[in-house]
Design a protein around this motif. Structure first.
Motif, PDB file in Angstrom:
ATOM      1  N   ALA A  17       0.810  -1.220   0.000  1.00  0.00           N
ATOM      2  CA  ALA A  17       0.000   0.000   0.000  1.00  0.00           C
ATOM      3  C   ALA A  17       0.845   1.273   0.000  1.00  0.00           C
ATOM      4  O   ALA A  17       0.294   2.377   0.024  1.00  0.00           O
ATOM      5  N   GLU A  18       2.157   1.106  -0.031  1.00  0.00           N
ATOM      6  CA  GLU A  18       3.051   2.266  -0.025  1.00  0.00           C
ATOM      7  C   GLU A  18       2.663   3.229  -1.148  1.00  0.00           C
ATOM      8  O   GLU A  18       2.361   2.799  -2.258  1.00  0.00           O
ATOM      9  N   ASN A  19       2.647   4.503  -0.873  1.00  0.00           N
ATOM     10  CA  ASN A  19       2.295   5.580  -1.805  1.00  0.00           C
ATOM     11  C   ASN A  19       0.808   5.681  -2.108  1.00  0.00           C
ATOM     12  O   ASN A  19       0.403   6.612  -2.801  1.00  0.00           O
ATOM     13  N   ALA A  20      -0.027   4.758  -1.637  1.00  0.00           N
ATOM     14  CA  ALA A  20      -1.472   4.952  -1.802  1.00  0.00           C
ATOM     15  C   ALA A  20      -1.837   6.249  -1.089  1.00  0.00           C
ATOM     16  O   ALA A  20      -1.317   6.547  -0.009  1.00  0.00           O
ATOM     17  N   ALA A  21      -2.704   7.026  -1.690  1.00  0.00           N
ATOM     18  CA  ALA A  21      -3.039   8.345  -1.144  1.00  0.00           C
ATOM     19  C   ALA A  21      -3.681   8.253   0.234  1.00  0.00           C
ATOM     20  O   ALA A  21      -3.399   9.078   1.101  1.00  0.00           O
ATOM     21  N   VAL A  22      -4.538   7.275   0.429  1.00  0.00           N
ATOM     22  CA  VAL A  22      -5.216   7.119   1.718  1.00  0.00           C
ATOM     23  C   VAL A  22      -5.398   5.634   2.026  1.00  0.00           C
ATOM     24  O   VAL A  22      -5.351   4.790   1.137  1.00  0.00           O
ATOM     25  N   LEU A  23      -5.620   5.374   3.301  1.00  0.00           N
ATOM     26  CA  LEU A  23      -6.079   4.061   3.744  1.00  0.00           C
ATOM     27  C   LEU A  23      -7.456   4.275   4.343  1.00  0.00           C
ATOM     28  O   LEU A  23      -7.685   5.278   5.034  1.00  0.00           O
ATOM     29  N   VAL A  24      -8.354   3.349   4.097  1.00  0.00           N
ATOM     30  CA  VAL A  24      -9.690   3.419   4.662  1.00  0.00           C
ATOM     31  C   VAL A  24      -9.893   2.167   5.503  1.00  0.00           C
ATOM     32  O   VAL A  24      -9.841   1.049   4.981  1.00  0.00           O
ATOM     33  N   VAL A  25     -10.079   2.365   6.805  1.00  0.00           N
ATOM     34  CA  VAL A  25     -10.372   1.251   7.701  1.00  0.00           C
ATOM     35  C   VAL A  25     -11.888   1.144   7.771  1.00  0.00           C
ATOM     36  O   VAL A  25     -12.574   2.106   8.144  1.00  0.00           O
ATOM     37  N   MET A  26     -12.405  -0.005   7.370  1.00  0.00           N
ATOM     38  CA  MET A  26     -13.846  -0.224   7.346  1.00  0.00           C
ATOM     39  C   MET A  26     -14.247  -1.047   8.567  1.00  0.00           C
ATOM     40  O   MET A  26     -13.579  -2.023   8.901  1.00  0.00           O
ATOM     41  N   THR A  27     -15.330  -0.619   9.205  1.00  0.00           N
ATOM     42  CA  THR A  27     -15.837  -1.322  10.376  1.00  0.00           C
ATOM     43  C   THR A  27     -17.340  -1.522  10.221  1.00  0.00           C
ATOM     44  O   THR A  27     -17.971  -0.954   9.326  1.00  0.00           O
ATOM     45  N   PHE A  28     -17.906  -2.316  11.134  1.00  0.00           N
ATOM     46  CA  PHE A  28     -19.363  -2.376  11.232  1.00  0.00           C
ATOM     47  C   PHE A  28     -19.749  -2.393  12.701  1.00  0.00           C
ATOM     48  O   PHE A  28     -18.984  -2.823  13.563  1.00  0.00           O
ATOM     49  N   VAL A  29     -20.953  -1.882  12.966  1.00  0.00           N
ATOM     50  CA  VAL A  29     -21.469  -1.852  14.330  1.00  0.00           C
ATOM     51  C   VAL A  29     -21.939  -3.253  14.678  1.00  0.00           C
ATOM     52  O   VAL A  29     -22.762  -3.842  13.975  1.00  0.00           O
ATOM     53  N   ARG A  30     -21.414  -3.784  15.773  1.00  0.00           N
ATOM     54  CA  ARG A  30     -21.696  -5.147  16.214  1.00  0.00           C
ATOM     55  C   ARG A  30     -23.146  -5.266  16.717  1.00  0.00           C
ATOM     56  O   ARG A  30     -23.726  -4.327  17.219  1.00  0.00           O
ATOM     57  N   ASP A  31     -23.711  -6.459  16.595  1.00  0.00           N
ATOM     58  CA  ASP A  31     -25.004  -6.847  17.160  1.00  0.00           C
ATOM     59  C   ASP A  31     -26.186  -6.030  16.642  1.00  0.00           C
ATOM     60  O   ASP A  31     -27.137  -5.761  17.370  1.00  0.00           O
ATOM     61  N   LYS A  32     -26.130  -5.648  15.359  1.00  0.00           N
ATOM     62  CA  LYS A  32     -27.254  -4.953  14.736  1.00  0.00           C
ATOM     63  C   LYS A  32     -27.691  -5.687  13.464  1.00  0.00           C
ATOM     64  O   LYS A  32     -28.815  -6.113  13.355  1.00  0.00           O
TER      65      LYS A  32
END
Length: 178
Positions: free
Chosen positions: A72-87
């Motif tokens: 991922a070196e030089n990628a402009a951004v990193l996006v950490v994706m999550t989800f809300v548990r127990d929904k």
């Protein structure tokens, strides 16, 4: 680009040009992810956009496997994706609606991730979905709440390679019509 062209253009990019991505393009990718369907319209996916060089170094060093940080070196951004548990996958009574339980949160996050990546491809950007990461480190670095489950980290940037599409299954190998 037609939809089929976008599907065929999307690749896992493991080398990026050292160029910024416009905020409007990042927002377009997130908006596409938000449009993904979810269990009972629960809309549990969340997105943590890493642009700060200092936070990026922390994520690269502590949150990603070394080979992923390199890819991922030089990628402009990193996006950490999550989800809300127990929904997603849960009933109004607070119990899992079926044997899937929080697996439906993962499913919904996958749908959102794919929309994100397809929008990026349509904009001429590249992505790399990275699943080997340290959830505890990501939560600590980014202040992700305990009720969220960290999923993939997605690199986003301008591709510096044009990989060939790997061989795909034939329809006859992948589908069974009854």
């Amino acid at each position: 680009m037609t939809f089929e062209e976008t599907l065929k253009a999307r690749r896992s990019i493991r080398r990026y040009k050292d160029e910024p991505v416009a905020r409007e393009q990042i927002e377009a990718c997130i908006q596409a992810a938000i449009l993904a369907p979810s269990w009972k319209n629960s809309q549990t996916p969340r997105f943590y956009i890493v642009q700060s060089p200092e936070i990026r170094r922390q994520v690269d060093q502590d949150g990603l496997a070394p080979f992923n940080a390199k890819n991922a070196e030089n990628a402009a951004v990193l996006v950490v994706m999550t989800f809300v548990r127990d929904k997603s996958g849960w009933g109004n009574d607070g119990q899992p609606a079926n044997e899937g339980g929080n697996s439906w949160g993962w499913f919904d996050l996958g749908l959102a991730c794919e929309n994100f990546c397809l929008q990026a491809a349509d904009l001429g950007l590249g992505t790399l979905i990275m699943g080997i990461r340290d959830e505890a480190a990501l939560k600590r670095i980014l202040g992700i709440p305990e009720n969220e489950v960290a999923g993939p980290v997605v690199a986003l940037g301008h591709p510096d390679i044009d990989p060939v599409m790997p061989t795909r299954h034939d329809l006859a190998d992948a589908a069974k019509f009854e």
